[in-house]
Scaffold this active site. Structure first.
Site, PDB file in Angstrom:
ATOM      1  N   TYR A  88      -9.171  -5.023  13.070  1.00 50.50           N
ATOM      2  CA  TYR A  88      -8.053  -4.078  13.036  1.00 50.50           C
ATOM      3  C   TYR A  88      -7.726  -3.588  14.443  1.00 50.50           C
ATOM      4  O   TYR A  88      -6.581  -3.654  14.898  1.00 50.50           O
ATOM      5  CB  TYR A  88      -8.382  -2.886  12.130  1.00 50.50           C
ATOM      6  CG  TYR A  88      -7.428  -1.733  12.320  1.00 50.50           C
ATOM      7  CD1 TYR A  88      -6.152  -1.777  11.785  1.00 50.50           C
ATOM      8  CD2 TYR A  88      -7.794  -0.603  13.064  1.00 50.50           C
ATOM      9  CE1 TYR A  88      -5.260  -0.730  11.980  1.00 50.50           C
ATOM     10  CE2 TYR A  88      -6.914   0.437  13.261  1.00 50.50           C
ATOM     11  CZ  TYR A  88      -5.649   0.372  12.722  1.00 50.50           C
ATOM     12  OH  TYR A  88      -4.765   1.398  12.923  1.00 50.50           O
ATOM     13  N   ASP A 108     -19.513  -1.108   9.382  1.00 54.46           N
ATOM     14  CA  ASP A 108     -19.269  -1.967  10.536  1.00 54.46           C
ATOM     15  C   ASP A 108     -17.997  -1.522  11.256  1.00 54.46           C
ATOM     16  O   ASP A 108     -16.972  -1.264  10.629  1.00 54.46           O
ATOM     17  CB  ASP A 108     -19.096  -3.428  10.095  1.00 54.46           C
ATOM     18  CG  ASP A 108     -20.392  -4.055   9.618  1.00 54.46           C
ATOM     19  OD1 ASP A 108     -21.462  -3.496   9.917  1.00 54.46           O
ATOM     20  OD2 ASP A 108     -20.320  -5.096   8.949  1.00 54.46           O
ATOM     21  N   SER A 125      -3.137   2.444  17.877  1.00 55.72           N
ATOM     22  CA  SER A 125      -4.327   3.135  17.386  1.00 55.72           C
ATOM     23  C   SER A 125      -5.263   3.465  18.533  1.00 55.72           C
ATOM     24  O   SER A 125      -5.343   2.722  19.520  1.00 55.72           O
ATOM     25  CB  SER A 125      -5.055   2.242  16.372  1.00 55.72           C
ATOM     26  OG  SER A 125      -6.350   2.713  16.098  1.00 55.72           O
ATOM     27  N   ASN A 160       0.847  -1.197   0.000  1.00 58.03           N
ATOM     28  CA  ASN A 160       0.000   0.000   0.000  1.00 58.03           C
ATOM     29  C   ASN A 160       0.880   1.242   0.000  1.00 58.03           C
ATOM     30  O   ASN A 160       0.623   2.207   0.704  1.00 58.03           O
ATOM     31  CB  ASN A 160      -0.938   0.012   1.206  1.00 58.03           C
ATOM     32  CG  ASN A 160      -2.021   1.070   1.073  1.00 58.03           C
ATOM     33  OD1 ASN A 160      -2.510   1.333  -0.022  1.00 58.03           O
ATOM     34  ND2 ASN A 160      -2.382   1.703   2.186  1.00 58.03           N
TER      35      ASN A 160
END
Length: 337
Positions: A149, A293, A124, A35
């Site tokens: 995640y 979601d 995070s 990415n």
């Protein structure tokens, strides 16, 4: 001695590499380019007039990691590499756990073999979970995550905590990010995701430049002022500087420590759209879609601890975020390709 930056060709990683090179650090980058683009590192080197050593490889490839650690004397690792889309993680949980958790375990094992004991982890704010009161503070219990995640970040933090407890020489800081946005002020570096952007601001920017037709706003029925989700947005250069502050602070800690890196206030999706329209002088077409979601209604940081212990605080606001993003996107309508 060198700093190893995993995921160093990515958005946050490349801006952090730039900051490291600017202050004179020797940098080694490991990235599988899933990415990211090698061009981002070319631009870092052009802006700084300095070079970083680049390895294209995957954290799950032990032989690649061993070649990195054997070829370079690594003093510390800043670990960005991993998958990062909340929505995609709910559809591909095994892929997220394999990359984010197993990949980190392999990295830690190879660090142990090489005798490297300083580690900065890209965590995070999602580790706080759905029911955490806002603003999030580091003493808020973590857990109750709403996506694979977020759970992968939570699991790695627990692994780091346990490893630091078992190995007194190991020092690690988990930096709990909020929402990184913006670009380097030169307009030569910014967020250029492969394919359709998962994050809000690059999507807005690509709509504004004509690469995408319109923005999908996921939900306008949240319990917020305008019904759209509220997030704490942090300029990527402030975030990069936070990594350098954390790196310099490792020697002062024992074991494991976590810090929030955020602006301390939130903006809704519609507020971000309007601010970008102001910066660009154009309009951003959008349509309201159902909620995604795993998304939360609103959260923002209390970054007092980072201010107190790291001497870090944000210095760029929403105007700079939008100005720098538009500067990057308008100069690079097709990204950095």
């Amino acid at each position: 001695m060198s700093i190893l930056v995993t995921g160093g060709a990515g958005y946050i990683g490349s801006h952090t590499v730039l900051s490291l090179l600017q202050r004179g650090d020797d940098v080694v980058i490991l990235d599988n380019l899933s990415n990211a683009s090698r061009e981002s590192i070319n631009r870092v080197e052009k802006l700084t007039g300095k070079t970083a050593t680049f390895f294209e490889g995957d954290l799950l490839d032990r032989s690649c990691l061993r070649s990195v650690f054997s070829a370079h004397r690594i003093s510390a690792v800043i670990h960005f590499a991993g998958l990062k889309a909340v929505g995609a993680s709910t559809r591909k949980p095994l892929e997220y756990y394999q990359n984010n958790v197993t990949g980190t375990l392999v990295l830690l094992e190879e660090m142990r073999s090489a005798g490297v004991n300083q580690f900065i982890f890209s965590s995070s704010a999602t580790v706080y979970g759905a029911d955490a009161p806002v603003p999030y503070v580091e003493t808020t219990p973590i857990g109750g995550t709403t996506s694979p995640y977020g759970t992968s970040k939570l699991m790695v933090e627990q692994i780091l905590r346990d490893y630091a407890k078992a190995n007194p020489e190991f020092k690690t800081i988990a930096l709990r990010y909020f929402n990184p946005v913006g670009a380097h002020e030169s307009g030569q570096m910014g967020e250029d995701p492969n394919g359709i952007p998962n994050n809000l601001l690059p999507y807005i920017a690509q709509v504004a430049i004509g690469r995408l037709e319109k923005l999908g706003i996921f939900g306008d029925d949240y319990p917020t002022e305008d019904g759209t989700g509220v997030r704490d947005y942090i300029h990527v250069m402030d975030l990069a500087e936070g990594h350098l502050k954390a790196l310099d602070h490792l020697s002062a800690i024992e074991g494991y420590k976590a810090y929030n890196l955020g602006a301390g206030k939130g903006y809704s999706v519609l507020e971000m759209v309007k601010a970008f329209e102001k910066a660009s002088g154009g309009t951003v077409a959008y349509q309201i879609s159902p909620r995604r979601d795993g998304d939360l209604a609103a959260f923002w940081a209390d970054a007092t601890l980072a201010d107190k212990e790291l001497n870090w605080r944000v210095s760029r606001g929403i105007d700079e975020m939008m100005r720098d993003t538009w500067n990057w996107q308008s100069q690079n309508p097709q990204g950095d390709s």
